[in-house]
Scaffold this active site. Sequence first.
Site, PDB file in Angstrom:
ATOM      1  N   ARG A  64      -8.685  -0.646   5.008  1.00 44.55           N
ATOM      2  CA  ARG A  64      -7.805   0.399   4.460  1.00 44.55           C
ATOM      3  C   ARG A  64      -6.470  -0.195   4.006  1.00 44.55           C
ATOM      4  NH1 ARG A  64      -5.954   4.288   8.264  1.00 44.55           N
ATOM      5  NH2 ARG A  64      -4.637   4.615   6.475  1.00 44.55           N
ATOM      6  N   CYS A  77      -4.733  12.343  13.323  1.00 48.55           N
ATOM      7  CA  CYS A  77      -5.447  11.089  13.114  1.00 48.55           C
ATOM      8  C   CYS A  77      -5.368  10.289  14.406  1.00 48.55           C
ATOM      9  CB  CYS A  77      -4.891  10.313  11.927  1.00 48.55           C
ATOM     10  SG  CYS A  77      -3.296   9.588  12.219  1.00 48.55           S
ATOM     11  N   LYS A 105       0.836  -1.215   0.000  1.00 46.94           N
ATOM     12  CA  LYS A 105       0.000   0.000   0.000  1.00 46.94           C
ATOM     13  C   LYS A 105       0.861   1.251   0.000  1.00 46.94           C
ATOM     14  CE  LYS A 105      -1.827   1.513   4.051  1.00 46.94           C
ATOM     15  NZ  LYS A 105      -1.548   2.950   4.283  1.00 46.94           N
ATOM     16  N   ASN A 106       1.858   1.273   0.881  1.00 42.14           N
ATOM     17  CA  ASN A 106       2.638   2.507   1.049  1.00 42.14           C
ATOM     18  C   ASN A 106       3.622   2.757  -0.086  1.00 42.14           C
ATOM     19  OD1 ASN A 106       1.255   3.031   3.350  1.00 42.14           O
ATOM     20  ND2 ASN A 106       2.936   2.530   4.768  1.00 42.14           N
ATOM     21  N   ILE A 139       8.381   6.756  16.941  1.00 39.03           N
ATOM     22  CA  ILE A 139       7.940   7.484  15.740  1.00 39.03           C
ATOM     23  C   ILE A 139       6.641   8.239  16.036  1.00 39.03           C
ATOM     24  CG2 ILE A 139       7.382   7.324  13.283  1.00 39.03           C
ATOM     25  CD1 ILE A 139      10.115   6.230  13.709  1.00 39.03           C
ATOM     26  N   ARG A 155      -0.174  14.732  13.331  1.00 42.77           N
ATOM     27  CA  ARG A 155       0.847  14.360  12.352  1.00 42.77           C
ATOM     28  C   ARG A 155       1.223  15.591  11.544  1.00 42.77           C
ATOM     29  NH1 ARG A 155      -0.785   8.542  10.093  1.00 42.77           N
ATOM     30  NH2 ARG A 155       1.215   8.772   9.050  1.00 42.77           N
ATOM     31  N   PRO A 156       2.354  16.234  11.944  1.00 44.27           N
ATOM     32  CA  PRO A 156       2.724  17.486  11.302  1.00 44.27           C
ATOM     33  C   PRO A 156       3.093  17.300   9.827  1.00 44.27           C
ATOM     34  CG  PRO A 156       4.443  16.752  12.812  1.00 44.27           C
ATOM     35  CD  PRO A 156       3.285  15.824  12.984  1.00 44.27           C
ATOM     36  N   ILE A 157       3.164  18.434   9.133  1.00 47.63           N
ATOM     37  CA  ILE A 157       3.369  18.411   7.689  1.00 47.63           C
ATOM     38  C   ILE A 157       4.511  19.366   7.310  1.00 47.63           C
ATOM     39  CG2 ILE A 157       1.741  20.239   6.947  1.00 47.63           C
ATOM     40  CD1 ILE A 157       1.385  16.748   5.747  1.00 47.63           C
ATOM     41  N   ASP A 158       5.155  19.912   8.379  1.00 49.72           N
ATOM     42  CA  ASP A 158       6.154  20.980   8.171  1.00 49.72           C
ATOM     43  C   ASP A 158       7.307  20.563   7.255  1.00 49.72           C
ATOM     44  OD1 ASP A 158       6.533  19.253  10.485  1.00 49.72           O
ATOM     45  OD2 ASP A 158       8.370  20.364  10.875  1.00 49.72           O
ATOM     46  N   LEU A 159       7.737  19.301   7.331  1.00 44.03           N
ATOM     47  CA  LEU A 159       8.899  18.894   6.532  1.00 44.03           C
ATOM     48  C   LEU A 159       8.561  18.875   5.039  1.00 44.03           C
ATOM     49  CD1 LEU A 159      10.225  15.998   8.803  1.00 44.03           C
ATOM     50  CD2 LEU A 159      11.265  18.250   8.501  1.00 44.03           C
ATOM     51  N   ASP A 177       4.769   0.502  12.045  1.00 41.01           N
ATOM     52  CA  ASP A 177       3.558  -0.125  11.502  1.00 41.01           C
ATOM     53  C   ASP A 177       3.415  -1.586  11.921  1.00 41.01           C
ATOM     54  OD1 ASP A 177       2.734   2.198  10.324  1.00 41.01           O
ATOM     55  OD2 ASP A 177       3.289   1.651   8.284  1.00 41.01           O
ATOM     56  N   ARG A 220      -4.544  10.252   4.908  1.00 41.10           N
ATOM     57  CA  ARG A 220      -3.393  11.130   5.041  1.00 41.10           C
ATOM     58  C   ARG A 220      -2.438  11.058   3.860  1.00 41.10           C
ATOM     59  NH1 ARG A 220      -0.271  14.025   8.607  1.00 41.10           N
ATOM     60  NH2 ARG A 220       1.758  13.709   7.691  1.00 41.10           N
TER      61      ARG A 220
HETATM   62  C1  UD1 Z   1       4.482   6.777   6.529  1.00 41.58           C
HETATM   63  C2  UD1 Z   1       3.619   5.581   6.305  1.00 41.58           C
HETATM   64  C3  UD1 Z   1       3.010   5.112   7.623  1.00 41.58           C
HETATM   65  C4  UD1 Z   1       4.101   4.872   8.658  1.00 41.58           C
HETATM   66  C5  UD1 Z   1       5.020   6.080   8.769  1.00 41.58           C
HETATM   67  C6  UD1 Z   1       6.234   5.829   9.651  1.00 41.58           C
HETATM   68  C7  UD1 Z   1       2.807   5.964   4.049  1.00 41.58           C
HETATM   69  C8  UD1 Z   1       1.671   6.305   3.168  1.00 41.58           C
HETATM   70  N1  UD1 Z   1       2.565   5.958   5.364  1.00 41.58           N
HETATM   71  O1  UD1 Z   1       3.647   7.822   7.035  1.00 41.58           O
HETATM   72  O2  UD1 Z   1       2.294   3.898   7.373  1.00 41.58           O
HETATM   73  O3  UD1 Z   1       3.517   4.634   9.920  1.00 41.58           O
HETATM   74  O4  UD1 Z   1       5.508   6.451   7.464  1.00 41.58           O
HETATM   75  O5  UD1 Z   1       6.958   4.751   9.173  1.00 41.58           O
HETATM   76  O6  UD1 Z   1       3.899   5.678   3.583  1.00 41.58           O
HETATM   77  N2  UD1 Z   1       6.955  14.299  10.951  1.00 41.58           N
HETATM   78  C9  UD1 Z   1       7.263  15.624  11.229  1.00 41.58           C
HETATM   79  N3  UD1 Z   1       7.031  16.548  10.246  1.00 41.58           N
HETATM   80  C10 UD1 Z   1       6.545  16.216   9.018  1.00 41.58           C
HETATM   81  C11 UD1 Z   1       6.257  14.872   8.748  1.00 41.58           C
HETATM   82  C12 UD1 Z   1       6.472  13.933   9.740  1.00 41.58           C
HETATM   83  O7  UD1 Z   1       7.695  15.952  12.317  1.00 41.58           O
HETATM   84  O8  UD1 Z   1       6.376  17.093   8.167  1.00 41.58           O
HETATM   85  C13 UD1 Z   1       7.178  13.276  11.999  1.00 41.58           C
HETATM   86  C14 UD1 Z   1       5.918  12.449  12.306  1.00 41.58           C
HETATM   87  O9  UD1 Z   1       5.103  13.063  13.275  1.00 41.58           O
HETATM   88  C15 UD1 Z   1       6.521  11.157  12.816  1.00 41.58           C
HETATM   89  C16 UD1 Z   1       7.788  11.022  11.976  1.00 41.58           C
HETATM   90  O10 UD1 Z   1       8.071  12.324  11.485  1.00 41.58           O
HETATM   91  O11 UD1 Z   1       6.906  11.289  14.167  1.00 41.58           O
HETATM   92  C17 UD1 Z   1       7.677  10.053  10.835  1.00 41.58           C
HETATM   93  O12 UD1 Z   1       6.486  10.292  10.112  1.00 41.58           O
HETATM   94  P1  UD1 Z   1       6.413  10.085   8.541  1.00 41.58           P
HETATM   95  O13 UD1 Z   1       7.542   9.217   8.079  1.00 41.58           O
HETATM   96  O14 UD1 Z   1       6.260  11.406   7.872  1.00 41.58           O
HETATM   97  O15 UD1 Z   1       5.055   9.306   8.356  1.00 41.58           O
HETATM   98  P2  UD1 Z   1       4.180   9.332   7.058  1.00 41.58           P
HETATM   99  O16 UD1 Z   1       5.052   9.567   5.882  1.00 41.58           O
HETATM  100  O17 UD1 Z   1       2.988  10.184   7.257  1.00 41.58           O
END
Ligand code: UD1
Length: 422
Positions: free
Chosen positions: A400, A117, A22-23, A330, A122-126, A308, A93
Amino acid sequence: MQMFEIVGGNRLKGAINISGAKNAALPIMAASILVEGETILRNVPDLADVQQMIALLNKLGVKTHRDQDGALHLKVEDEMNAHAEYELVSKMRASVCVLGPLLAKRRRAQVSMPGGCAIGDRPIDLHVLGLQTLGADFELVGGDMLLKAKKLKGADVFLGGPFGSSVTATANVLMAATLAQGKTIISAAACEPEIVDLADFLIACGAQITGQGTPEITIEGVDTLQGCEHNVIADRIEAGTFMIAGAITNGDLELRGARIDHLRAFVDRLRRVGVNIEQGEKGISVSSARRLEPVVITTQPYPGFPTDLQAQAMTLLCLADGNSVITEKIFPDRFLHVAELSRMGAQLRKEGPVVVIQGVKKLIGAQVMASDLRASAALILAGLIAKGTTRVHRAYHIDRGYEKIEEKLSAVGANIRRLNEG
Ligand code: UD1
């Protein structure tokens, strides 16, 4: 709504075909926005999340269909719309994966902020920071991220966050950089196999990428990408879940298509628990006929132990002979399964991001509530070994990310069926 009813105690024996990841499939589907001509993807699992991504891509002008062999065809027919709206993004997401492709190809991306969620905020800043470093302008408009750039420019992008690398942020920057002007170096990039699969797909479309699978990925921008055919890798999380199903029932399973090299940290922990795991030609074989030893597990970015599989591993450790410790590094709040497993007789003590698991002789069937995808898998695993009947409500969480889970488990001897809520 539907639920799963499981009568525990059956030993699982036989072979299970592991579905496509899926991912890996979701970002690769989003990458079809970048390419000219048709993209043909094989081994895309038939899951609710894949349906969500198809619905989103259709809204964004990508025509899609499955052919007779199950391959998914995607082709951009209309590039006018670059707005991924709240109704679709809030349901999944991974919709955020269209951000990089829309910006790089259509010069504008308006994507609703996904919000929190069940497993935490789950931040998006990066994602935003990475795309800004490539030259995009960013503003927040009514809960949407609006990014614009006439032409993205290659740059050095650092994607490390407080919890390590980010998988989908790496995917977004990688996808956007393929069509940027010049060279991009992503450091602190995610090393997950799904990122390697995405890079392999983009390379087959004509992108110039090296270093995928390491923390430093280099991308030389090209003018266009051309659609291609691609086989999505097997789902290591589905494979890991069924490995635990085999281990917990003292079973003997062959997981066809699964690869140990994608699951090294997980396999290492399971072997310490006492599970026999071998890589065969067709896949991974798993058997267990002895008592389970307790272990210490800490989730980490790849190649560490995957978050996961944390919930599913907790179910296994509930039956180990002694005390185990799981630390979630994580998603520190990803413990909704703790209360539900406790309803089945598990002895768990949670302190912040750490859970101490005191092994018990048996779990007892109960009515439990699925809360998120992987927590639901943990409850189904618990049901397989619990004494009596377990009902896992809210089956849609499982749908899902697991393709026909009840059919796959029944075929190897589990007593599980899907029921409509009365
Ligand atoms: C992906 C996987 C999800 C898995 C996760 C961690 C997909 C579609 N989903 O989710 O199944 O559980 O990786 O292996 O591939 N973070 C920040 N800022 C950001 C983005 C993330 O601080 O902008 C933090 C998150 O809160 C978390 C960590 O980074 O603590 C890792 O998250 P991330 O790898 O981004 O998870 P996803 O890509 O959303």
